[in-house]
Design a protein around this motif. Structure first.
Motif, mmCIF file in Angstrom:
data_model
loop_
_atom_site.group_PDB
_atom_site.id
_atom_site.type_symbol
_atom_site.label_atom_id
_atom_site.label_comp_id
_atom_site.label_asym_id
_atom_site.label_seq_id
_atom_site.Cartn_x
_atom_site.Cartn_y
_atom_site.Cartn_z
ATOM 1 N N LEU A 136 0.831 -1.210 0.000
ATOM 2 C CA LEU A 136 0.000 0.000 0.000
ATOM 3 C C LEU A 136 0.865 1.259 0.000
ATOM 4 N N GLU A 137 2.024 1.195 0.630
ATOM 5 C CA GLU A 137 2.915 2.356 0.629
ATOM 6 C C GLU A 137 3.397 2.662 -0.796
ATOM 7 N N VAL A 138 3.666 1.602 -1.548
ATOM 8 C CA VAL A 138 4.080 1.805 -2.944
ATOM 9 C C VAL A 138 2.937 2.390 -3.758
ATOM 10 N N ALA A 139 1.732 1.911 -3.514
ATOM 11 C CA ALA A 139 0.576 2.439 -4.227
ATOM 12 C C ALA A 139 0.346 3.909 -3.888
ATOM 13 N N ASP A 140 0.576 4.276 -2.626
ATOM 14 C CA ASP A 140 0.420 5.692 -2.249
ATOM 15 C C ASP A 140 1.431 6.583 -2.970
ATOM 16 N N VAL A 141 2.637 6.099 -3.107
ATOM 17 C CA VAL A 141 3.670 6.879 -3.791
ATOM 18 C C VAL A 141 3.310 7.079 -5.263
ATOM 19 N N LEU A 142 2.837 6.036 -5.916
ATOM 20 C CA LEU A 142 2.436 6.156 -7.318
ATOM 21 C C LEU A 142 1.260 7.112 -7.477
ATOM 22 N N GLN A 143 0.332 7.033 -6.532
ATOM 23 C CA GLN A 143 -0.822 7.929 -6.609
ATOM 24 C C GLN A 143 -0.401 9.389 -6.445
ATOM 25 N N LYS A 144 0.456 9.648 -5.484
ATOM 26 C CA LYS A 144 0.928 11.019 -5.286
ATOM 27 C C LYS A 144 1.732 11.524 -6.487
ATOM 28 N N ALA A 145 2.488 10.606 -7.089
ATOM 29 C CA ALA A 145 3.301 11.007 -8.249
ATOM 30 C C ALA A 145 2.431 11.402 -9.428
ATOM 31 N N THR A 146 1.380 10.690 -9.674
ATOM 32 C CA THR A 146 0.485 11.023 -10.801
ATOM 33 C C THR A 146 -0.356 12.259 -10.521
ATOM 34 N N GLU A 147 -0.659 12.495 -9.232
ATOM 35 C CA GLU A 147 -1.486 13.661 -8.903
ATOM 36 C C GLU A 147 -0.699 14.970 -8.970
ATOM 37 N N THR A 148 0.599 14.911 -8.775
ATOM 38 C CA THR A 148 1.393 16.151 -8.723
ATOM 39 C C THR A 148 1.915 16.625 -10.084
ATOM 40 N N VAL A 149 1.709 15.824 -11.100
ATOM 41 C CA VAL A 149 2.182 16.231 -12.430
ATOM 42 C C VAL A 149 1.174 17.220 -13.019
ATOM 43 N N PRO A 150 1.590 18.487 -13.359
ATOM 44 C CA PRO A 150 0.653 19.467 -13.939
ATOM 45 C C PRO A 150 0.322 19.104 -15.379
ATOM 46 N N ALA A 151 -0.929 19.293 -15.743
ATOM 47 C CA ALA A 151 -1.386 18.962 -17.101
ATOM 48 C C ALA A 151 -0.767 19.883 -18.142
ATOM 49 N N GLU A 152 -0.524 21.165 -17.804
ATOM 50 C CA GLU A 152 0.058 22.106 -18.759
ATOM 51 C C GLU A 152 1.480 21.714 -19.132
ATOM 52 N N MET A 154 2.696 18.725 -19.264
ATOM 53 C CA MET A 154 2.718 17.546 -20.126
ATOM 54 C C MET A 154 2.456 17.905 -21.591
ATOM 55 N N LYS A 155 1.732 18.996 -21.832
ATOM 56 C CA LYS A 155 1.472 19.407 -23.214
ATOM 57 C C LYS A 155 2.753 19.893 -23.903
ATOM 58 N N ASN A 156 3.609 20.567 -23.151
ATOM 59 C CA ASN A 156 4.834 21.123 -23.720
ATOM 60 C C ASN A 156 6.040 20.184 -23.599
ATOM 61 N N ASN A 157 5.924 19.129 -22.771
ATOM 62 C CA ASN A 157 7.042 18.228 -22.523
ATOM 63 C C ASN A 157 6.610 16.786 -22.826
ATOM 64 N N PRO A 158 6.933 16.273 -24.001
ATOM 65 C CA PRO A 158 6.537 14.908 -24.347
ATOM 66 C C PRO A 158 7.167 13.867 -23.450
ATOM 67 N N THR A 159 8.362 14.099 -22.976
ATOM 68 C CA THR A 159 9.020 13.122 -22.102
ATOM 69 C C THR A 159 8.270 12.990 -20.782
ATOM 70 N N PHE A 164 4.462 10.209 -17.261
ATOM 71 C CA PHE A 164 3.177 10.220 -16.549
ATOM 72 C C PHE A 164 2.301 9.041 -16.989
ATOM 73 N N GLU A 165 2.252 8.797 -18.282
ATOM 74 C CA GLU A 165 1.438 7.689 -18.767
ATOM 75 C C GLU A 165 1.958 6.349 -18.263
ATOM 76 N N GLY A 166 3.293 6.230 -18.166
ATOM 77 C CA GLY A 166 3.860 4.988 -17.622
ATOM 78 C C GLY A 166 3.500 4.783 -16.157
ATOM 79 N N LEU A 167 3.561 5.856 -15.359
ATOM 80 C CA LEU A 167 3.172 5.761 -13.944
ATOM 81 C C LEU A 167 1.690 5.431 -13.785
ATOM 82 N N LYS A 168 0.884 6.049 -14.654
ATOM 83 C CA LYS A 168 -0.553 5.807 -14.581
ATOM 84 C C LYS A 168 -0.872 4.344 -14.928
#
Length: 240
Positions: A136-152, A154-159, A164-168
């Motif tokens: 569950l600790e690993v799942a929490d880390v993945l969840q926090k990582a995906t939530e903190t990535v700004p959507a704007e 990702m539009k300008n940075n393909p990497t 983000f898509e890999g983490l999701k």
């Protein structure tokens, strides 16, 4: 020799010589007639009648014996009979106590067996509980990582978008593995607060929210086969 012969002899012989044979014949006739009359009047009993009579006599004797053994009202028992009666009552009481203890022991044994069976089944079912808590600790880390990535960004940075898509995808796959093993997420936003599944961190009034409902989830909870292994940490709406 018949009576007719006796009559003829009366004319041929003298009275003194014919008297003895006639008396002998008359005695024989009399004895034969008496025996025939006795046989004709003698009662004849069948075997069934005799057996029935014997059975009835035996039953009557048994009833009389039982009646004689049972003390009537007011009759005093002998010391030996009184002692036997007391011993019988004592043995009956002990038998009842032992029977009750035996039934209770059987019931207790069955209860222990059922509890052990249930505990064995639970140990097999929840054997991975410790392992799940660590994951569950690993799942929490993945969840926090995906939530903190700004959507704007990702539009300008393909990497960053690819990362983000890999983490999701990793988070989604992990949740599928959790579900296959009976581990389910608790994310009760908008649900009624339940102390069995939720842990309230704070309470605050909020407009448009019904009091007693979950408004904020700080950390999602998890259940393993309907058993809570981690409650959801939530904020509850307070009445104004």
């Amino acid at each position: 020799m018949s009576l007719l012969h006796c009559t003829k002899l009366r004319h041929l012989r003298s009275p003194g010589k014919m008297a003895a044979p006639c008396r002998t014949v008359l005695r024989s006739v009399t004895n034969f007639t008496s025996a025939a009359l006795f046989r004709s009047t003698k009662p004849r009993y069948s075997t069934r009648y005799l057996a029935t009579t014997a059975t009835e006599t035996s039953k009557a004797e048994d009833a009389e014996a039982a009646k004689s053994e049972t003390p009537t009202e007011g009759e005093t028992l002998s010391p030996a009979d009184k002692k036997l009666t007391e011993e019988k009552a004592k043995l009956d009481k002990e038998l009842k106590e032992y029977k009750d203890k035996y039934v209770r022991a059987l019931a207790e044994t069955e209860n222990v067996r059922q509890r052990m069976k249930q505990q064995l089944a639970d140990s097999k079912l929840y054997a991975i509980q410790g392992f799940c808590k660590d994951l569950l600790e690993v799942a929490d880390v993945l969840q926090k990582a995906t939530e903190t990535v700004p959507a704007e960004e990702m539009k300008n940075n393909p990497t960053l978008k690819t990362l983000f898509e890999g983490l999701k995808m990793t988070e989604t796959q992990m949740q599928k593995v959790f579900s296959r093993n009976g581990l389910e997420m608790l994310n009760p936003v908008g649900e009624k607060f339940d102390p069995n599944f939720h842990e309230a961190l704070f309470m605050a009034p909020m407009e448009g929210k019904e009091p007693g409902t979950v408004a904020v989830v700080s950390k999602v909870g998890y259940t393993l086969h309907s058993r809570v292994i981690r409650p959801a940490l939530v904020g509850v709406v307070k009445a104004p």
